[in-house]
Design an enzyme around this catalytic site. Structure first.
Site, PDB file in Angstrom:
ATOM      1  CD  GLU A 159      -2.757  -1.357   2.407  1.00 42.49           C
ATOM      2  OE1 GLU A 159      -2.817  -0.410   3.213  1.00 42.49           O
ATOM      3  OE2 GLU A 159      -3.386  -2.427   2.577  1.00 42.49           O
ATOM      4  CG  ASN A 213      -0.613  -6.716  -1.588  1.00 39.92           C
ATOM      5  OD1 ASN A 213      -1.262  -7.202  -2.524  1.00 39.92           O
ATOM      6  ND2 ASN A 213      -1.029  -6.786  -0.334  1.00 39.92           N
ATOM      7  CD  GLU A 258      -4.436  -7.715   1.565  1.00 40.80           C
ATOM      8  OE1 GLU A 258      -5.292  -7.055   2.176  1.00 40.80           O
ATOM      9  OE2 GLU A 258      -3.218  -7.454   1.611  1.00 40.80           O
ATOM     10  CG  ASP A 275     -12.590  -8.846   2.149  1.00 42.31           C
ATOM     11  OD1 ASP A 275     -12.535  -7.830   1.421  1.00 42.31           O
ATOM     12  OD2 ASP A 275     -12.071  -8.880   3.286  1.00 42.31           O
ATOM     13  CG  HIS A 277      -9.669  -5.577   0.997  1.00 42.26           C
ATOM     14  ND1 HIS A 277      -9.954  -6.699   1.756  1.00 42.26           N
ATOM     15  CD2 HIS A 277      -8.332  -5.387   1.088  1.00 42.26           C
ATOM     16  CE1 HIS A 277      -8.831  -7.164   2.288  1.00 42.26           C
ATOM     17  NE2 HIS A 277      -7.835  -6.385   1.888  1.00 42.26           N
TER      18      HIS A 277
HETATM   19  O1  G3I Z   1      -2.559  -8.416  18.591  1.00 39.08           O
HETATM   20  C1  G3I Z   1      -3.339  -7.455  19.287  1.00 39.08           C
HETATM   21  C2  G3I Z   1      -3.836  -7.976  20.581  1.00 39.08           C
HETATM   22  O2  G3I Z   1      -2.731  -8.229  21.408  1.00 39.08           O
HETATM   23  C3  G3I Z   1      -4.795  -6.966  21.205  1.00 39.08           C
HETATM   24  O3  G3I Z   1      -5.341  -7.505  22.359  1.00 39.08           O
HETATM   25  C4  G3I Z   1      -5.919  -6.619  20.235  1.00 39.08           C
HETATM   26  C5  G3I Z   1      -6.839  -5.551  20.803  1.00 39.08           C
HETATM   27  O4  G3I Z   1      -7.388  -4.769  19.781  1.00 39.08           O
HETATM   28  O5  G3I Z   1      -5.335  -6.134  19.052  1.00 39.08           O
HETATM   29  C6  G3I Z   1      -4.524  -7.075  18.417  1.00 39.08           C
HETATM   30  O6  G3I Z   1      -4.023  -6.550  17.247  1.00 39.08           O
HETATM   31  C7  G3I Z   1      -4.935  -6.419  16.157  1.00 39.08           C
HETATM   32  C8  G3I Z   1      -4.420  -7.252  15.000  1.00 39.08           C
HETATM   33  O7  G3I Z   1      -5.241  -7.047  13.871  1.00 39.08           O
HETATM   34  C9  G3I Z   1      -4.383  -8.736  15.316  1.00 39.08           C
HETATM   35  O8  G3I Z   1      -5.656  -9.209  15.558  1.00 39.08           O
HETATM   36  C10 G3I Z   1      -5.026  -4.965  15.785  1.00 39.08           C
HETATM   37  O9  G3I Z   1      -5.649  -4.225  16.825  1.00 39.08           O
HETATM   38  C11 G3I Z   1      -5.815  -4.806  14.504  1.00 39.08           C
HETATM   39  O10 G3I Z   1      -5.733  -3.453  14.071  1.00 39.08           O
HETATM   40  C12 G3I Z   1      -5.232  -5.692  13.447  1.00 39.08           C
HETATM   41  O11 G3I Z   1      -6.021  -5.566  12.279  1.00 39.08           O
HETATM   42  C13 G3I Z   1      -5.438  -6.062  11.088  1.00 39.08           C
HETATM   43  C14 G3I Z   1      -5.265  -4.932  10.084  1.00 39.08           C
HETATM   44  O12 G3I Z   1      -4.747  -5.466   8.874  1.00 39.08           O
HETATM   45  C15 G3I Z   1      -4.322  -3.862  10.608  1.00 39.08           C
HETATM   46  O13 G3I Z   1      -4.099  -2.883   9.653  1.00 39.08           O
HETATM   47  C16 G3I Z   1      -6.376  -7.117  10.527  1.00 39.08           C
HETATM   48  O14 G3I Z   1      -6.428  -8.246  11.399  1.00 39.08           O
HETATM   49  C17 G3I Z   1      -5.884  -7.556   9.149  1.00 39.08           C
HETATM   50  O15 G3I Z   1      -6.870  -8.358   8.541  1.00 39.08           O
HETATM   51  C18 G3I Z   1      -5.652  -6.329   8.264  1.00 39.08           C
HETATM   52  O16 G3I Z   1      -5.143  -6.786   7.038  1.00 39.08           O
HETATM   53  C19 G3I Z   1      -4.892  -5.760   6.048  1.00 39.08           C
HETATM   54  C20 G3I Z   1      -3.710  -6.230   5.224  1.00 39.08           C
HETATM   55  O17 G3I Z   1      -2.623  -6.519   6.053  1.00 39.08           O
HETATM   56  C21 G3I Z   1      -3.324  -5.193   4.175  1.00 39.08           C
HETATM   57  N1  G3I Z   1      -4.470  -4.837   3.363  1.00 39.08           N
HETATM   58  C22 G3I Z   1      -5.675  -4.453   4.079  1.00 39.08           C
HETATM   59  C23 G3I Z   1      -6.069  -5.537   5.092  1.00 39.08           C
HETATM   60  C24 G3I Z   1      -7.375  -5.193   5.788  1.00 39.08           C
HETATM   61  O18 G3I Z   1      -7.233  -4.039   6.570  1.00 39.08           O
END
Ligand code: G3I
Length: 364
Positions: free
Chosen positions: A176, A217, A284, A286, A253
């Site tokens: 990105e 990506n 990715e 969905d 997405h």
């Molecule tokens: O790991 C912590 C955990 O310790 C904590 O308790 C919890 C509380 O909120 O947060 C956890 O971290 C989260 C992490 O996912 C793991 O679950 C983050 O808050 C959360 O922001 C994070 O979100 C991820 C997001 O990227 C971050 O930008 C999503 O799971 C993930 O699906 C998403 O994936 C991105 C791709 O990498 C790039 N393209 C877009 C896509 C969707 O946003």
């Protein structure tokens, strides 16, 4: 098609065949109501899966996977292995997960997914080496010079890529990098190193694993337009300069309220990248929609999944379709878009939805 090997179908397909039988004909959400006939255990016909369909066409079909695969229900890992021959760690290989403190590398979560993939004949997409999100504070808010941040980024890339050397099909090297208007995102790397951070990242990754395919990506650059034109201009320059880039990841997405990129645009965009000698992977996908779902919303999702899978199949340089998860039980969508969800191929009870049937059909 490059780098393609036919993988053996794992034992877990037995579980998948049972799941299929238990989920009805797979043409309706919540198909597994419990009223289905018992599975035909005498049948010798192999179950039809996404991966068996995709492999017949020299395509990979993949899913993002939770960190550590620790969803706590066996159906999660079983379905993942049965249906997909490619996996992308959803969060486990990002900067904050692999390099949380200066000099400290943590690979256990990513290693679990790689071991799972090896056991089940799946390829791994490494995601992601350079991104402005999920960047630990020590990097995002550090005090840097151009030299010190370059050294740190090089060490990060080469330690992570080196750790997984020989085990990764493709890396999302840079994730990105663009704004919606086609300018570069003003992240710490652009601000401190300058636009060359992109080229350098590819070169450093290639040094660490010359056999891994290297991708840029991006989201929202799937159709023809300002953002995809900027991306095309950048990768054209990289190719002309001999930078080791192999392909472009189209995240995909999508939302039913906006529709899919037109099939004409998808074909044109994939072709112009192919003309540069680049592969394309859907990385990715969905398709979110308003929940609770309506018949109209589901019909739109079905058509959008069909169109994108069809576009990839029709493009000679598109070799993988990866979904950002597979069950609505676990998806980034509901927590990010209020009132939206149901974006994936399985419902929260692991029943195949109409979207699954659409993808399976489009892979035939
Ligand atoms: O790991 C912590 C955990 O310790 C904590 O308790 C919890 C509380 O909120 O947060 C956890 O971290 C989260 C992490 O996912 C793991 O679950 C983050 O808050 C959360 O922001 C994070 O979100 C991820 C997001 O990227 C971050 O930008 C999503 O799971 C993930 O699906 C998403 O994936 C991105 C791709 O990498 C790039 N393209 C877009 C896509 C969707 O946003």
């Amino acid at each position: 098609m490059y780098h393609r090997s036919f993988v053996s179908i794992p034992v877990v397909l037995l579980a998948a065949s049972l799941a299929w039988a238990c989920s009805g004909d797979g043409t309706g959400p919540g198909g597994g109501s419990g009223n289905n006939p018992p599975p035909d255990t005498a049948s010798t016909t192999p179950p039809v899966t996404l991966r068996s369909r995709a492999e017949a066409h020299d395509l990979y079909v993949g899913s993002a996977a939770a960190t550590g695969l620790n969803r706590g229900d066996a159906a999660y890992a079983d379905t993942l292995a049965a249906e997909f021959d490619m996996v992308t760690p959803e969060n486990a290989m990002k900067f904050d997960a692999t390099h949380p403190q200066p000099g400290l590398y943590t690979f256990a979560a990513g290693d679990t997914i790689v071991a799972f993939a090896e056991k089940n004949g799946m390829k791994v997409r490494g995601h992601t080496l350079v991104w402005q999100n999920q960047l630990p504070d020590w990097v995002r808010n550090g005090t840097w010079t151009k030299q010190s941040l370059s050294d740190t980024l090089k060490a990060h890339i080469q330690n992570v890529v080196g750790h997984y050397k020989g085990k990764i099909h493709a890396w999302d090297v840079v994730n990105e990098p663009f704004n919606g208007d086609g300018t570069l995102q003003s992240n710490i790397f652009l601000q401190t190193i300058g636009p060359d951070y992109i080229e350098l990242a590819f070169r450093w990754a290639h040094e660490a694993d010359p056999d891994a395919k290297l991708y840029l990506n991006e989201y929202g650059a799937e159709d023809m337009g300002t953002k995809s034109d900027s991306l095309y201009a950048l990768v054209s320059r990289l190719k002309a300069d001999g930078v080791p880039i192999d392909g472009v990841g189209m995240q995909m997405h999508l939302a039913t309220q906006y529709g899919a990129p037109s099939t004409t645009d998808l074909a044109a965009n994939m072709k112009r990248l192919g003309d540069l000698g680049l592969k394309v992977e859907i990385t990715e996908m969905d398709v979110r929609t308003a929940v609770p779902t309506t018949a109209d919303g589901v019909a739109k999702q079905v058509q959008m999944y069909r169109d994108v899978v069809g576009a990839c199949r029709a493009a000679s340089n598109c070799d993988a379709i990866v979904f950002w998860g597979f069950t609505d039980k676990y998806s980034w969508v509901p927590s990010t878009f209020t009132g939206q969800g149901a974006a994936l191929l399985y419902d929260a009870s692991y029943h195949r939805k109409e979207t699954f049937a659409a993808v399976l059909d489009a892979l035939q």
